[in-house]
Design a protein around this motif. Structure first.
Motif, PDB file in Angstrom:
ATOM      1  N   LEU A 200       0.838  -1.200   0.000  1.00  0.00           N
ATOM      2  CA  LEU A 200       0.000   0.000   0.000  1.00  0.00           C
ATOM      3  C   LEU A 200       0.875   1.253   0.000  1.00  0.00           C
ATOM      4  CD1 LEU A 200      -2.944   1.121   0.282  1.00  0.00           C
ATOM      5  CD2 LEU A 200      -2.552   1.132   2.747  1.00  0.00           C
ATOM      6  N   ALA A 201       0.551   2.204  -0.913  1.00  0.00           N
ATOM      7  CA  ALA A 201       1.283   3.473  -0.986  1.00  0.00           C
ATOM      8  C   ALA A 201       0.305   4.628  -0.813  1.00  0.00           C
ATOM      9  CB  ALA A 201       2.010   3.591  -2.317  1.00  0.00           C
ATOM     10  N   LEU A 202       0.787   5.679  -0.128  1.00  0.00           N
ATOM     11  CA  LEU A 202       0.001   6.907   0.020  1.00  0.00           C
ATOM     12  C   LEU A 202       0.444   7.862  -1.074  1.00  0.00           C
ATOM     13  CD1 LEU A 202      -2.058   8.565   1.594  1.00  0.00           C
ATOM     14  CD2 LEU A 202      -0.216   9.305   3.106  1.00  0.00           C
ATOM     15  N   ASP A 203      -0.459   8.115  -2.031  1.00  0.00           N
ATOM     16  CA  ASP A 203      -0.119   8.872  -3.230  1.00  0.00           C
ATOM     17  C   ASP A 203      -0.334  10.375  -3.027  1.00  0.00           C
ATOM     18  OD1 ASP A 203       0.727   9.156  -5.824  1.00  0.00           O
ATOM     19  OD2 ASP A 203      -1.236   8.755  -6.716  1.00  0.00           O
ATOM     20  N   ASP A 204       0.401  11.166  -3.800  1.00  0.00           N
ATOM     21  CA  ASP A 204       0.261  12.635  -3.823  1.00  0.00           C
ATOM     22  C   ASP A 204       0.377  13.244  -2.429  1.00  0.00           C
ATOM     23  OD1 ASP A 204      -0.159  12.374  -6.530  1.00  0.00           O
ATOM     24  OD2 ASP A 204      -2.348  12.489  -6.386  1.00  0.00           O
ATOM     25  N   PHE A 205       1.279  12.719  -1.612  1.00  0.00           N
ATOM     26  CA  PHE A 205       1.412  13.223  -0.251  1.00  0.00           C
ATOM     27  C   PHE A 205       1.890  14.679  -0.288  1.00  0.00           C
ATOM     28  CE2 PHE A 205       3.460  13.723   3.937  1.00  0.00           C
ATOM     29  CZ  PHE A 205       2.429  13.263   4.743  1.00  0.00           C
ATOM     30  N   GLY A 206       1.269  15.501   0.557  1.00  0.00           N
ATOM     31  CA  GLY A 206       1.604  16.912   0.634  1.00  0.00           C
ATOM     32  C   GLY A 206       0.577  17.819   0.001  1.00  0.00           C
ATOM     33  N   THR A 207      -0.305  17.249  -0.852  1.00  0.00           N
ATOM     34  CA  THR A 207      -1.307  18.080  -1.524  1.00  0.00           C
ATOM     35  C   THR A 207      -2.638  18.103  -0.781  1.00  0.00           C
ATOM     36  OG1 THR A 207      -2.037  16.213  -2.879  1.00  0.00           O
ATOM     37  CG2 THR A 207      -0.291  17.619  -3.767  1.00  0.00           C
ATOM     38  N   GLY A 208      -2.861  17.118   0.099  1.00  0.00           N
ATOM     39  CA  GLY A 208      -4.122  17.073   0.840  1.00  0.00           C
ATOM     40  C   GLY A 208      -3.937  17.601   2.244  1.00  0.00           C
ATOM     41  N   TYR A 209      -4.530  16.874   3.186  1.00  0.00           N
ATOM     42  CA  TYR A 209      -4.438  17.306   4.582  1.00  0.00           C
ATOM     43  C   TYR A 209      -3.117  16.884   5.223  1.00  0.00           C
ATOM     44  CZ  TYR A 209      -9.364  18.450   4.245  1.00  0.00           C
ATOM     45  OH  TYR A 209     -10.548  18.994   3.866  1.00  0.00           O
ATOM     46  N   SER A 210      -2.423  15.918   4.561  1.00  0.00           N
ATOM     47  CA  SER A 210      -1.137  15.428   5.076  1.00  0.00           C
ATOM     48  C   SER A 210      -1.224  15.108   6.570  1.00  0.00           C
ATOM     49  CB  SER A 210      -0.024  16.468   4.827  1.00  0.00           C
ATOM     50  OG  SER A 210       0.064  16.754   3.458  1.00  0.00           O
ATOM     51  N   SER A 211      -2.259  14.400   6.936  1.00  0.00           N
ATOM     52  CA  SER A 211      -2.505  14.100   8.340  1.00  0.00           C
ATOM     53  C   SER A 211      -1.686  12.881   8.786  1.00  0.00           C
ATOM     54  CB  SER A 211      -4.002  13.823   8.551  1.00  0.00           C
ATOM     55  OG  SER A 211      -4.232  13.333   9.842  1.00  0.00           O
ATOM     56  N   LEU A 212      -0.973  13.052   9.892  1.00  0.00           N
ATOM     57  CA  LEU A 212      -0.228  11.916  10.437  1.00  0.00           C
ATOM     58  C   LEU A 212      -1.169  10.830  10.937  1.00  0.00           C
ATOM     59  CD1 LEU A 212       2.573  13.801  12.411  1.00  0.00           C
ATOM     60  CD2 LEU A 212       2.654  12.841  10.106  1.00  0.00           C
ATOM     61  N   ALA A 213      -2.404  11.219  11.246  1.00  0.00           N
ATOM     62  CA  ALA A 213      -3.380  10.227  11.704  1.00  0.00           C
ATOM     63  C   ALA A 213      -3.630   9.192  10.618  1.00  0.00           C
ATOM     64  CB  ALA A 213      -4.686  10.919  12.084  1.00  0.00           C
ATOM     65  N   HIS A 214      -3.602   9.618   9.342  1.00  0.00           N
ATOM     66  CA  HIS A 214      -3.817   8.666   8.259  1.00  0.00           C
ATOM     67  C   HIS A 214      -2.653   7.696   8.125  1.00  0.00           C
ATOM     68  CE1 HIS A 214      -6.728  11.792   6.397  1.00  0.00           C
ATOM     69  NE2 HIS A 214      -7.383  10.901   7.112  1.00  0.00           N
ATOM     70  N   LEU A 215      -1.455   8.187   8.372  1.00  0.00           N
ATOM     71  CA  LEU A 215      -0.301   7.296   8.308  1.00  0.00           C
ATOM     72  C   LEU A 215      -0.356   6.251   9.411  1.00  0.00           C
ATOM     73  CD1 LEU A 215       2.547   9.849   7.518  1.00  0.00           C
ATOM     74  CD2 LEU A 215       1.517   8.185   5.964  1.00  0.00           C
ATOM     75  N   ARG A 216      -1.003   6.582  10.508  1.00  0.00           N
ATOM     76  CA  ARG A 216      -1.162   5.618  11.600  1.00  0.00           C
ATOM     77  C   ARG A 216      -2.370   4.719  11.394  1.00  0.00           C
ATOM     78  NH1 ARG A 216      -1.408   8.707  17.100  1.00  0.00           N
ATOM     79  NH2 ARG A 216      -1.612   6.555  17.797  1.00  0.00           N
ATOM     80  N   ALA A 217      -3.414   5.253  10.709  1.00  0.00           N
ATOM     81  CA  ALA A 217      -4.666   4.505  10.589  1.00  0.00           C
ATOM     82  C   ALA A 217      -4.560   3.355   9.598  1.00  0.00           C
ATOM     83  CB  ALA A 217      -5.800   5.438  10.167  1.00  0.00           C
ATOM     84  N   LEU A 218      -3.680   3.494   8.589  1.00  0.00           N
ATOM     85  CA  LEU A 218      -3.553   2.461   7.563  1.00  0.00           C
ATOM     86  C   LEU A 218      -2.100   2.008   7.468  1.00  0.00           C
ATOM     87  CD1 LEU A 218      -5.806   3.974   4.745  1.00  0.00           C
ATOM     88  CD2 LEU A 218      -6.327   2.017   6.198  1.00  0.00           C
ATOM     89  N   PRO A 219      -1.880   0.730   7.177  1.00  0.00           N
ATOM     90  CA  PRO A 219      -0.509   0.169   7.157  1.00  0.00           C
ATOM     91  C   PRO A 219       0.201   0.469   5.838  1.00  0.00           C
ATOM     92  CG  PRO A 219      -2.105  -1.565   6.738  1.00  0.00           C
ATOM     93  CD  PRO A 219      -2.904  -0.329   6.998  1.00  0.00           C
ATOM     94  N   PHE A 220       0.595   1.710   5.631  1.00  0.00           N
ATOM     95  CA  PHE A 220       1.259   2.086   4.383  1.00  0.00           C
ATOM     96  C   PHE A 220       2.664   1.488   4.317  1.00  0.00           C
ATOM     97  CE2 PHE A 220      -1.915   5.507   4.718  1.00  0.00           C
ATOM     98  CZ  PHE A 220      -2.465   5.429   3.454  1.00  0.00           C
ATOM     99  N   ASP A 221       3.066   1.152   3.084  1.00  0.00           N
ATOM    100  CA  ASP A 221       4.411   0.634   2.837  1.00  0.00           C
ATOM    101  C   ASP A 221       5.292   1.663   2.147  1.00  0.00           C
ATOM    102  OD1 ASP A 221       4.006  -2.305   3.573  1.00  0.00           O
ATOM    103  OD2 ASP A 221       2.404  -2.001   2.106  1.00  0.00           O
ATOM    104  N   ARG A 222       4.683   2.761   1.652  1.00  0.00           N
ATOM    105  CA  ARG A 222       5.446   3.742   0.894  1.00  0.00           C
ATOM    106  C   ARG A 222       4.684   5.068   0.884  1.00  0.00           C
ATOM    107  NH1 ARG A 222       9.398   3.311  -2.648  1.00  0.00           N
ATOM    108  NH2 ARG A 222       9.194   1.031  -2.618  1.00  0.00           N
TER     109      ARG A 222
END
Length: 532
Positions: free
Chosen positions: A410-432
């Motif tokens: 799982l990758a989080l795409d276009d990081f920096g253009t949205g809310y860039s919330s750290l909560a989302h990085l914790r809520a889902l098991p991103f790999d990139r």
């Protein structure tokens, strides 16, 4: 013949019948008076009244009673018919005209305005956020709010204006105006938009809505009231797209855009099952070694007559029409099938639309495609954007969990253009994490972009998440990214996206295609790579 014309003809026929009975009653009454006078004369002369006079008087009295009863019955039926017609033509909740009645009376207004060298303005408005209020507070509150809105709209309109309710939260208004003074119409539209943006108090609740309003005028290529209503509706949808809580005049360009969009939708319904929309592959490179480690899969529409159609034209249409799910699965199926004999070290990254994340069966559908094509799940990386997580985070977590259980990354795409919330990085098991290209393109020219890229890289290091930079288009940007510790990159510096055939030629040149024969499970795959 319209319903109103039919009703007018029926009323005229019944009116003629009533006039006939009315005349008969008057004649009978006059005869009764004359006979009564004769009988009175005979009585005063103390003569016995003639029998025929008594009989005639009796007949006249009977005729008068019959005519009176018939006239009373006709009047009662007429009143009942008018009440029934009024009920049928008007919305019971607001008292506004129903759509059919609005069209018919609008046609009459249209004709009158034309005779008087006036124009007719048609306003169509849709309430923003009404459905959310209705769902949250119930239909009783929603109905009360609609009534208050209707009163405010009616208050803002000029005299002799028509007001109709087209749907649950959609209204239309029509009125004549001087075509040399369109500002008059704009003032009325602005009054409605401004008032509806103010809070409404309903049963102690402060309810906040707004409206999107479209305006069309009859003197600009609108030959009928139906056409006027349709063009005003097109303008209303344009106001919605522009951000809501505003009004917009109809412009012919809006209709042309609608026709183009309709053609795209029709084309998509044919193109998806025919696999005219095909995967293209953008290279992803390891910055430290320069080695190709995978591709991002992109969609390209190779139309048989219109040529290559870019994704920014057809992807939004696919999302709005619900075709994005079938389109995405078709692209995955073609890409997975093409990559089955590529080097096992090469991965594929696939974008998932926010619309797809509303589908509770999305994970199962992707796993089914993986199984049918024989593509290993651990070689697939699914990319989602932050905006996709706001509709239903719990559902997104369930979908991602099912995919991760199968080995999908799982990758989080276009990081920096949205809310860039750290909560989302914790809520889902991103790999990139993938940095949006808007920051990469201006990395060497804009200090703010450089600071953002540095911050994201340090964040990735602290969370042990590798970073991929998108939009690398020149060697200077590549060198800067390598110097500040970015792991991987993609962009036109490494070549334009390749078709299936183009990607296969590239991989053959680099000896990254497996020879035909049994696939090895695990272990060193180099003995299977194509030689020469």
């Amino acid at each position: 013949m319209t319903r109103q014309q039919h009703q007018n003809r029926e009323n005229a026929r019944t009116d003629r019948t009533a006039a006939l009975f009315n005349a008969l009653g008057v004649v009978s009454a006059l005869l009764a008076l004359a006979i009564g006078a004769g009988l009175a004369f005979d009585y005063m002369e103390q003569m016995a009244p003639a029998a025929w006079l008594l009989a005639a008087q009796a007949v006249n009295l009977v005729l008068i009673l019959l005519c009176g009863r018939r006239l009373l019955a006709h009047s009662a039926r007429r009143n009942v018919g008018e009440r029934a017609q009024s009920v049928a033509s008007r919305d019971l909740l607001t008292g506004f005209l129903q759509r059919t009645s609005l069209t018919e009376e609008g046609a009459e207004m249209f004709a009158r305005a034309h005779r008087r060298n006036q124009a007719v303005a048609m306003l169509v408005l849709d309430l923003d956020r009404f459905k959310a209020i209705n769902d949250l507070h119930g239909h009783a509150i929603g109905d009360a709010l609609i009534c208050k809105v209707a009163r405010e709209v009616a208050h803002a309109l000029p005299q002799m204006a028509l007001a109709g309710r087209l749907g649950v939260d959609e209204f239309a208004c029509a009125f004549a105006f001087d075509p040399r003074e369109p500002a008059t119409v704009e003032r009325i539209a602005e009054r409605i938009v401004t008032r509806l943006a103010q809070p409404f108090e309903v049963n102690g609740l402060a309810l906040h809505i707004s409206c999107s309003l479209g305006i069309a005028r009859s003197d600009f290529d609108c030959p009928s009231s139906d056409a006027l209503l349709r063009t005003a509706d097109i303008a209303m949808h344009q106001a919605q797209k522009a951000g809501k809580n505003r009004f917009a005049w109809f412009d012919p360009a809006m209709e042309r855009a609608l026709q183009v969009r309709s053609a795209l939708e029709s084309g998509l319904r044919v193109a998806i099952p025919r696999e005219e929309i095909t995967p293209y592959f953008e290279q992803q490179v390891d910055l430290a070694s320069g080695r190709l480690h995978g591709f991002e899969v992109l969609a390209r529409w190779e139309h048989p007559t219109h040529g290559m159609i870019p994704p920014d034209r057809f992807i939004p249409v696919a999302e709005d029409t619900g075709l994005i799910g079938d389109l995405s699965l078709s692209i995955m199926r073609q890409a997975f099938h093409a990559a089955r004999d590529w080097d096992p070290g090469l991965s594929l990254s696939v974008n998932i639309s926010p619309v797809q994340l509303r589908d509770a069966w999305l994970a199962q559908k992707i796993i089914k495609v993986l199984t049918e094509t024989g593509f290993p799940a651990h070689r697939l990386e699914v990319e989602i954007t932050e905006s996709a997580l706001f509709d239903n985070l719990a559902l997104a977590q369930s979908i991602v969990g099912s995919l991760k259980n199968q080995g999908v990354r799982l990758a989080l795409d276009d990081f920096g253009t949205g809310y860039s919330s750290l909560a989302h990085l914790r809520a889902l098991p991103f790999d990139r994490i993938k940095i949006d290209k808007s920051f990469i393109l201006s990395l060497n020219q804009n200090a703010d972009s450089a600071a953002i890229v540095h911050t994201i890289l340090r964040l990735g290091e602290s969370l042990n998440l590798p970073i991929t930079a998108e939009g690398v288009e020149d060697a200077a940007i590549e060198e800067r990214l390598r110097a500040i510790g970015c792991a991987k990159a993609q962009g036109w510096l490494y070549g334009k996206p390749l078709s299936i055939a183009g990607a296969r030629r590239l991989l053959a040149e680099r000896r990254l295609i497996l020879q035909p024969g049994p696939r090895l499970e695990g272990g060193d795959a180099t003995s299977q790579l194509q030689a020469g």
